[in-house]
Design a protein around this motif. Structure first.
Motif, mmCIF file in Angstrom:
data_model
loop_
_atom_site.group_PDB
_atom_site.id
_atom_site.type_symbol
_atom_site.label_atom_id
_atom_site.label_comp_id
_atom_site.label_asym_id
_atom_site.label_seq_id
_atom_site.Cartn_x
_atom_site.Cartn_y
_atom_site.Cartn_z
ATOM 1 N N GLY A 70 27.127 17.972 32.584
ATOM 2 C CA GLY A 70 26.425 18.976 33.335
ATOM 3 C C GLY A 70 25.199 18.481 34.202
ATOM 4 O O GLY A 70 25.155 18.751 35.540
ATOM 5 N N ARG A 71 24.372 17.593 33.626
ATOM 6 C CA ARG A 71 23.249 17.148 34.079
ATOM 7 C C ARG A 71 23.598 16.113 35.470
ATOM 8 O O ARG A 71 23.200 16.247 36.385
ATOM 9 C CB ARG A 71 22.472 16.342 33.161
ATOM 10 N N PHE A 113 23.815 21.656 33.302
ATOM 11 C CA PHE A 113 23.740 21.972 34.618
ATOM 12 C C PHE A 113 22.636 22.764 34.943
ATOM 13 O O PHE A 113 21.869 22.470 35.943
ATOM 14 C CB PHE A 113 24.986 22.728 35.015
ATOM 15 N N CYS A 114 22.169 24.082 34.343
ATOM 16 C CA CYS A 114 21.227 24.748 34.527
ATOM 17 C C CYS A 114 19.862 24.164 34.322
ATOM 18 O O CYS A 114 18.924 24.240 35.186
ATOM 19 C CB CYS A 114 21.357 26.020 33.743
ATOM 20 N N GLU A 119 14.935 21.764 36.693
ATOM 21 C CA GLU A 119 14.044 20.753 36.653
ATOM 22 C C GLU A 119 13.620 20.398 38.174
ATOM 23 O O GLU A 119 12.338 20.085 38.463
ATOM 24 C CB GLU A 119 14.670 19.468 36.007
ATOM 25 N N HIS A 120 14.643 20.868 39.049
ATOM 26 C CA HIS A 120 14.348 20.467 40.407
ATOM 27 C C HIS A 120 14.172 21.725 41.131
ATOM 28 O O HIS A 120 14.257 21.709 42.475
ATOM 29 C CB HIS A 120 15.629 19.750 41.130
ATOM 30 N N LEU A 194 25.171 7.991 32.123
ATOM 31 C CA LEU A 194 25.797 9.378 31.910
ATOM 32 C C LEU A 194 24.812 10.446 32.256
ATOM 33 O O LEU A 194 25.081 11.563 32.632
ATOM 34 C CB LEU A 194 25.950 9.836 30.292
ATOM 35 N N ASP A 195 23.384 10.076 32.411
ATOM 36 C CA ASP A 195 22.431 11.135 32.814
ATOM 37 C C ASP A 195 21.588 10.465 33.879
ATOM 38 O O ASP A 195 20.373 10.471 33.550
ATOM 39 C CB ASP A 195 21.780 11.476 31.610
ATOM 40 N N PRO A 196 21.999 10.229 35.117
ATOM 41 C CA PRO A 196 21.150 9.535 36.167
ATOM 42 C C PRO A 196 20.215 10.338 36.662
ATOM 43 O O PRO A 196 20.357 11.405 36.698
ATOM 44 C CB PRO A 196 22.163 8.942 37.238
#
Ligand code: ADP
Ligand code: MG
Length: 332
Positions: A70-71, A113-114, A119-120, A194-196
């Motif tokens: 999701g991220r 995802f959320c 965060e942004h 996995l989480d760039p």
């Protein structure tokens, strides 16, 4: 029953809606109607980008947890907005959900995802949700905005400009290579795969300060993406391979092997920014990167000859075309 079928399409959409905070003012109409309605900041242009993440092509469900998927679905799109120097504002999420995906996995995906969107400060304003036959399919469209005179394109590089890159390269590709060999990557490398982290703050700050002539984000690998920038600018480049920034774990694990240079040159999925700038702007750009806390390294120079790419080894020798990095490039 933990399957998704029990909730149905509208139950799943409601589940997503409940996770989202209140929409910001520029979202006149969010999830729930046939379209969302958006207000663009005065004087800015709309940026639009879309990325697909396909199970079996872009990710494997046995190699990633759904929260990080999701991220990453958010990150790869925001990286494209960052590469233009823009501010990301909204996301649209298309989901094809296979019958064997559990509600727990769906929830983890939404969590990731959320959280990444929040965060942004990016609003999730809509999407589509369908059952898929077999494979999990994620399609994300991101909207951003930017003042037209700030927009950083691939086509602006000029002879004599410096070539710069943010962060470190190769970590993500090394983690993927290790997974493919059946090895367990170190956490820091795995996280990069996995989480760039999209370089949103740096991209925007570089666009605001002026002095950057061209920019692209690194998704396909340094050589391939540099190739796009050179082609669109009608120039060439000299690339000093020893100057390509690498993380400590990457340097340790690839010491003494050819693999390190290959992965740094052609690995892909770095999600760093590659940019060109006149030499006079160097100190100013470095100061901005330091302020944001992201390293920015000079790795070469733009040459006048269109299509010329000189790869220099640490001792100044030209790397032969037979070098594996070059072969990757040829295949791309
Ligand atoms: P339509 O059939 O008119 O396309 P839907 O029933 O598919 O409408 O969607 C209803 C609302 O839920 C819309 O606002 C849509 O954007 C939103 N939505 C559906 N799926 C998603 C999703 N995966 N993520 C975010 N919003 C979604
Ligand atoms: Mg729909």
């Amino acid at each position: 029953m933990t399957g998704l079928g029990k909730l149905g399409e509208f139950g799943l959409i409601e589940r997503l809606r409940q996770r989202l905070g209140p929409a910001p003012a520029e979202v006149a109409l969010g999830i729930g109607d046939d379209c969302a309605a958006l207000q663009l900041p005065a004087g800015e242009q709309l940026l639009v980008t879309c990325d697909l993440l396909l199970e079996g092509v872009h990710f494997r469900r046995d190699w990633t947890d759904l929260r990080r998927l999701g991220r990453k679905s958010v990150a790869v799109n925001l990286s494209d907005i960052a590469a233009m120097g823009g501010t990301p504002r909204q996301l649209v999420l298309g989901l094809g959900l296979p019958g064997d995906l559990s509600l727990e996995e769906f929830d983890l995906f939404l969590d990731g995802f959320c959280a990444a969107a929040a965060e942004h400060q990016v609003a999730v304003i809509g999407g589509d949700t369908c059952r898929a036959q077999q494979f999990l399919t994620v399609s994300v469209t991101a909207f951003g905005s930017i003042a037209p005179n700030r927009l950083l394109r691939r086509s602006g590089a000029r002879p004599g400009d410096l070539l710069l890159v943010s962060g470190t390269l190769g970590d993500s590709a090394l983690a993927l290579a290790q997974l493919q060999r059946g090895e367990q990557p170190e956490d820091s490398l795995l996280a990069r795969h996995l989480d760039p982290t999209p370089q949103v703050a740096l991209g925007r700050a570089l666009a605001e300060c002026g002095g950057v002539s061209a920019m692209i984000d690194l998704s396909d690998g340094l050589l391939a993406d540099l190739g796009h920038l050179l082609e669109q600018s009608g120039v060439g480049a000299r690339l000093e391979t020893a100057a390509i920034p690498r993380s400590k774990p990457f340097a340790r694990l690839t010491a003494g092997s050819e693999e390190g240079l290959d992965l740094a040159l052609a690995g892909g999925e770095d999600y760093e920014l590659l940019l060109t700038a006149a030499p006079e702007a160097r100190d100013r750009l470095q100061a901005i990167a330091t302020q944001i806390g992201v390293p920015l390294a000079v790795i070469g120079e733009i040459l006048p000859e269109a299509g010329e790419l000189q790869l220099l080894a640490a001792d100044g020798r030209r790397l032969a075309p037979g070098h594996r990095g070059y072969n990757h490039f040829a295949r791309d």
